[in-house]
Write a protein that holds these residues in place. Structure first.
Motif, PDB file in Angstrom:
ATOM      1  N   TYR A 664      12.870  -6.689   5.335  1.00 46.06           N
ATOM      2  CA  TYR A 664      12.008  -5.549   5.019  1.00 46.06           C
ATOM      3  C   TYR A 664      10.928  -5.965   4.015  1.00 46.06           C
ATOM      4  O   TYR A 664       9.747  -5.641   4.183  1.00 46.06           O
ATOM      5  CB  TYR A 664      12.841  -4.404   4.465  1.00 46.06           C
ATOM      6  CG  TYR A 664      12.048  -3.141   4.179  1.00 46.06           C
ATOM      7  CD1 TYR A 664      11.906  -2.160   5.152  1.00 46.06           C
ATOM      8  CD2 TYR A 664      11.450  -2.932   2.937  1.00 46.06           C
ATOM      9  CE1 TYR A 664      11.178  -1.008   4.897  1.00 46.06           C
ATOM     10  CE2 TYR A 664      10.715  -1.787   2.675  1.00 46.06           C
ATOM     11  CZ  TYR A 664      10.588  -0.828   3.656  1.00 46.06           C
ATOM     12  OH  TYR A 664       9.867   0.311   3.397  1.00 46.06           O
ATOM     13  N   THR A 665      11.333  -6.680   2.973  1.00 51.37           N
ATOM     14  CA  THR A 665      10.389  -7.111   1.947  1.00 51.37           C
ATOM     15  C   THR A 665       9.369  -8.096   2.512  1.00 51.37           C
ATOM     16  O   THR A 665       8.188  -8.069   2.148  1.00 51.37           O
ATOM     17  CB  THR A 665      11.141  -7.753   0.772  1.00 51.37           C
ATOM     18  OG1 THR A 665      12.106  -6.826   0.263  1.00 51.37           O
ATOM     19  CG2 THR A 665      10.180  -8.133  -0.339  1.00 51.37           C
ATOM     20  N   CYS A 668       7.006  -5.913   4.500  1.00 53.30           N
ATOM     21  CA  CYS A 668       6.289  -4.992   3.606  1.00 53.30           C
ATOM     22  C   CYS A 668       6.276  -5.579   2.194  1.00 53.30           C
ATOM     23  O   CYS A 668       7.006  -5.106   1.305  1.00 53.30           O
ATOM     24  CB  CYS A 668       6.936  -3.612   3.605  1.00 53.30           C
ATOM     25  SG  CYS A 668       7.063  -2.838   5.211  1.00 53.30           S
ATOM     26  N   GLN A 670       4.317  -5.348  -0.222  1.00 57.46           N
ATOM     27  CA  GLN A 670       3.844  -4.464  -1.284  1.00 57.46           C
ATOM     28  C   GLN A 670       4.833  -3.357  -1.608  1.00 57.46           C
ATOM     29  O   GLN A 670       4.562  -2.522  -2.483  1.00 57.46           O
ATOM     30  CB  GLN A 670       2.504  -3.826  -0.867  1.00 57.46           C
ATOM     31  CG  GLN A 670       1.434  -4.827  -0.453  1.00 57.46           C
ATOM     32  CD  GLN A 670       1.114  -5.816  -1.568  1.00 57.46           C
ATOM     33  OE1 GLN A 670       1.113  -5.446  -2.739  1.00 57.46           O
ATOM     34  NE2 GLN A 670       0.848  -7.066  -1.196  1.00 57.46           N
ATOM     35  N   SER A 671       5.966  -3.355  -0.931  1.00 56.49           N
ATOM     36  CA  SER A 671       6.944  -2.291  -1.139  1.00 56.49           C
ATOM     37  C   SER A 671       7.529  -2.357  -2.544  1.00 56.49           C
ATOM     38  O   SER A 671       7.762  -3.435  -3.109  1.00 56.49           O
ATOM     39  CB  SER A 671       8.069  -2.392  -0.105  1.00 56.49           C
ATOM     40  OG  SER A 671       9.102  -1.489  -0.403  1.00 56.49           O
ATOM     41  N   SER A 672       7.766  -1.185  -3.121  1.00 57.88           N
ATOM     42  CA  SER A 672       8.357  -1.106  -4.460  1.00 57.88           C
ATOM     43  C   SER A 672       9.874  -1.104  -4.409  1.00 57.88           C
ATOM     44  O   SER A 672      10.536  -1.095  -5.459  1.00 57.88           O
ATOM     45  CB  SER A 672       7.876   0.166  -5.171  1.00 57.88           C
ATOM     46  OG  SER A 672       8.251   1.321  -4.427  1.00 57.88           O
ATOM     47  N   TYR A 679      17.157   1.701  -0.626  1.00 55.15           N
ATOM     48  CA  TYR A 679      16.877   1.700   0.809  1.00 55.15           C
ATOM     49  C   TYR A 679      17.649   2.800   1.524  1.00 55.15           C
ATOM     50  O   TYR A 679      18.820   3.054   1.241  1.00 55.15           O
ATOM     51  CB  TYR A 679      17.256   0.351   1.432  1.00 55.15           C
ATOM     52  CG  TYR A 679      16.371  -0.791   0.991  1.00 55.15           C
ATOM     53  CD1 TYR A 679      15.260  -1.164   1.738  1.00 55.15           C
ATOM     54  CD2 TYR A 679      16.650  -1.508  -0.168  1.00 55.15           C
ATOM     55  CE1 TYR A 679      14.446  -2.217   1.341  1.00 55.15           C
ATOM     56  CE2 TYR A 679      15.840  -2.560  -0.581  1.00 55.15           C
ATOM     57  CZ  TYR A 679      14.747  -2.906   0.184  1.00 55.15           C
ATOM     58  OH  TYR A 679      13.939  -3.939  -0.211  1.00 55.15           O
ATOM     59  N   HIS A 683      13.626   4.369   5.761  1.00 58.09           N
ATOM     60  CA  HIS A 683      12.701   3.285   5.406  1.00 58.09           C
ATOM     61  C   HIS A 683      12.609   2.260   6.536  1.00 58.09           C
ATOM     62  O   HIS A 683      11.521   1.789   6.888  1.00 58.09           O
ATOM     63  CB  HIS A 683      13.160   2.593   4.119  1.00 58.09           C
ATOM     64  CG  HIS A 683      12.951   3.421   2.886  1.00 58.09           C
ATOM     65  ND1 HIS A 683      13.992   3.911   2.142  1.00 58.09           N
ATOM     66  CD2 HIS A 683      11.825   3.853   2.280  1.00 58.09           C
ATOM     67  CE1 HIS A 683      13.522   4.598   1.113  1.00 58.09           C
ATOM     68  NE2 HIS A 683      12.201   4.579   1.180  1.00 58.09           N
ATOM     69  N   THR A 687       9.136   1.520   9.780  1.00 65.31           N
ATOM     70  CA  THR A 687       8.378   0.298  10.067  1.00 65.31           C
ATOM     71  C   THR A 687       8.450  -0.113  11.535  1.00 65.31           C
ATOM     72  O   THR A 687       7.680  -0.973  11.970  1.00 65.31           O
ATOM     73  CB  THR A 687       8.881  -0.866   9.203  1.00 65.31           C
ATOM     74  OG1 THR A 687      10.276  -1.096   9.482  1.00 65.31           O
ATOM     75  CG2 THR A 687       8.712  -0.554   7.726  1.00 65.31           C
TER      76      THR A 687
END
Length: 693
Positions: A664-665, A668, A670-672, A679, A683, A687
């Motif tokens: 996932y990271t 994405c 820019q994900s916080s 999670y 989420h 995507t």
């Protein structure tokens, strides 16, 4: 229909209920209700009366005293859905005899290759190689020796195995074969140092510092000179220059598939271009073929009507051609193949057509037939879900050929309509690029190319969506642009475009139903899915095999029914989707993996965790290690971690969750979200492209 009933019994006394007991009355009442519903549906004449398959799905889940869900997983048609995820295989021809091969004591070098093979095929510490065979390791090594045709693997592939398979083949296409997704390598030649060491070893010299000329080193191994003078080379023995009618045919064959070119391409296909000396009639072709057969330059397979030629003969024939003659033969061959090629008609792609066996092996010259063939080959691979990373270079080559044609002023005289044809093919290029963006989770790419594609069509048609909405090409444009907006979560624009061309048995109505579902408009979405399904069943029959469109429809319809709380109907729709995908696009297509994920949710709900795990493992195997499936991989591992926790396998659950977070990271950056508790399933779903959720 479902009924959860807690009964204090064990495995042997599950069916031993007392007469007139409350538990037995509940069960008989449940059966009576189901029977009444079946009778009512039959009387109403509905097509969706319960079949034997759906009768088994009205299962009774009994929670045992020990807190388990029973010792078997027997309901919901488990066997046909889960146990076979491979192409059909023919029966093996038995007996097979394994001839022992002794070790080659003269084998030399290749340490780097062995390191790559060990990493790819040997067990690693982080492997999940379960006994269900869902993590079979494969690797393709291309070089001298091995299989001629990798497709023979279909008959013998170890489906239910967790072993490792090394595929060796001299065919470079083995690297693109579906079974070689674990990795591939073209066997490299020796470097200078290894060449020297190999030569010393073969000549019996062990001193690396012994400076010996190459000629002196191999002189003891030269054949002794004979009194008979023989001044011929291999090429001169073939005496290609003495050929008469067969020479042009041989030149054309030198540019085609050495393992088999269909004769109808060479004999029956009509080309508007001429090649001096090439046979134009069947009688001339038969004479030319006979000359080549008598000279042992070609072979003919009578059953398949294909011409086979040795690659060395191809090399010799090409070497004898001048640059001018080569370009002339190449251009003629491209026109010859193009005239026999079964081009896909541009549209919504309702039917899957087989790839013509006449696919050429050389497509690099800047001419129009080569450009057309490349674009059609790319579309073929896209429609069948082949490795999209390998489809992109085909489109890159098509783009370079198109640019060369645009800059070549002399070609215009040969093709008066070249500018119009180039614009048409360039539109197809943008369309195919957009489709790849949709399938590889690249929303910006899909939106950019589909905007260009739609604008180019509008410029030609001079119509907006209301005026040209019933045109097949414009309908495709609006539909695909709507898909791109859906992928980018722009639902208002997607709804406007998806509803502009209502050809209900095709994509637009189905995509509009997806759009409503994503917005939570479940009743509207369900009605559209039902309308589209009814139309397709009327046109093609129930669960047709004409294309993947019906499977996509069933997947979305199942999502809507699940959101509405009708889980039994949702389960049946998702099960039909999986079976339809397997029958049309195969067991290794990413959409088949999507159906596995959707169906796994039902088995989790039914407390059949092992069945859910089987489906998720299959999906993970299908997605492989491809980065363009990062969202799907992340979601599958997240769901797998939840199943592992339900099975009380905490360590494996933690490992799957870490993988899900990493994927996932990576997708994405820019994900916080950084902590596991941040999670949620939403989420990961967000995507994933809408048709894969």
């Amino acid at each position: 229909m479902e009924l959860a009933l807690e009964v204090q019994v064990d495995h042997n006394t599950t069916c031993c209920l007392q007469v007139s007991s409350s538990e037995l009355e509940l069960i008989t009442g449940f059966v009576d209700d189901a029977t009444l519903k079946v009778r009512g549906r039959i009387e109403e004449g509905e097509k969706k009366c319960l079949t034997a398959q759906s009768e088994t799905s009205a299962s009774l889940r009994v929670t045992l005293a020990g807190g388990t869900a029973g010792s078997t997983v027997g309901s919901f048609e488990m066997i046909p859905t889960l146990t076979y995820f491979s192409t059909e295989k023919s029966d093996p021809r038995l007996p097979y005899v394994l001839m022992p091969i002794s070790r080659n004591r003269h084998f030399f070098g290749r340490a780097e290759v062995f390191q790559v093979l060990e990493k790819a095929l040997l067990p690693q510490a982080d492997d999940h190689r379960d006994s269900d065979g869902s993590h079979l390791k494969t690797y393709a090594l291309c070089g001298p020796g091995g299989m001629d045709k990798p497709e023979i693997l279909n008959n013998f592939w170890p489906i239910d195995s967790s072993d490792s398979v090394l595929i060796t083949s001299l065919d470079p296409l083995a690297k693109t074969y579906i079974y070689s997704r674990g990795g591939e390598m073209a066997l490299p030649p020796f470097n200078d140092a290894d060449r020297s060491k190999f030569l010393l070893a073969m000549t019996g010299r062990t001193d690396e510092h012994d400076e010996v000329e190459t000629g002196d080193a191999i002189s003891p191994y030269r054949r002794p000179k004979l009194n008979v003078r023989y001044d011929h080379t291999v090429a001169s023995v073939w005496a290609l220059e003495t050929l008469k009618k067969g020479a042009p045919l041989l030149e054309v064959l030198s540019l085609l598939d050495a393992d088999g070119t269909p004769e109808y391409v060479l004999e029956e296909a009509k080309s508007s271009h001429e090649l001096p000396g090439y046979p134009r009639h069947s009688s001339d072709y038969h004479e030319a073929r006979a000359e080549l057969l008598q000279s042992s330059l070609i072979a003919r397979e009578r059953n398949t009507k294909k011409i086979i030629i040795h690659r060395l003969i191809q090399d010799a024939a090409r070497a004898k051609m001048s640059d001018g003659r080569f370009n002339q033969v190449f251009s003629f061959t491209m026109h010859l193949v193009s005239s026999a090629w079964q081009y896909e008609q541009f549209g919504f792609g309702n039917e899957l057509s087989p790839l013509n066996d006449s696919a050429p092996t050389v497509l690099t010259a800047p001419n129009l037939p080569a450009l057309q063939l490349l674009l059609d080959a790319a579309w073929f691979k896209i429609m069948r879900g082949d490795n999209y990373l390998e489809t992109s270079p085909i489109l890159d080559m098509a783009q370079s050929i198109g640019e060369a044609l645009q800059s070549d002023q002399t070609t215009g005289a040969q093709h008066p309509n070249l500018d119009v044809e180039l614009r048409t093919l360039l539109r197809l290029f943008h369309h195919h690029r957009g489709v790849i963006g949709l399938h590889t989770n690249r929303p910006e790419q899909s939106l950019t190319h589909f905007k260009t594609f739609t604008k180019m069509l509008q410029d030609v048609a001079g119509a907006d969506k209301t005026e040209g909405g019933n045109d097949q090409s414009l309908g495709v444009a609006w539909n695909e642009l709507g898909n791109a907006y859906l992928q980018n979560h722009h639902y208002d624009q997607a709804e406007e475009l998806s509803g502009s061309t209502k050809i209900s048995i095709n994509m637009p109505l189905i995509n509009l139903a997806f759009c409503y579902w994503l917005q939570g408009r479940l009743d509207e979405s369900g009605n559209l899915f039902q309308e589209a399904l009814t139309d397709r069943e009327k046109e093609y029959g129930v669960d047709d095999k004409t294309s993947l469109i019906t499977g996509k429809l069933l997947l979305g319809f199942g999502h809507v029914r699940a959101a509405q709380g009708t889980f039994e109907e949702s389960f049946l729709l998702h099960q039909r989707c999986l079976l339809q995908y397997k029958a049309t696009i195969g067991n290794n297509h990413h959409r088949t993996g999507d159906a596995c994920v959707a169906l796994s949710n039902h088995y989790v709900r039914l407390v059949q965790y092992e069945a859910a795990l089987t489906l998720l493992d299959q999906a993970i195997k299908i997605y492989g290690d491809l980065d363009h499936f990062l969202p799907e991989r992340a979601r599958a591992h997240y769901k797998r971690s939840k199943v592992m926790r339900l099975l009380l396998r905490a360590d494996e659950a933690d490992l799957d969750l870490r993988k899900a977070m990493d994927f996932y990271t990576k997708y994405c950056p820019q994900s916080s979200l950084r902590q596991s508790g941040d999670y949620t399933e939403e989420h990961f779903d967000y995507t994933v492209t809408f048709w894969s959720r």
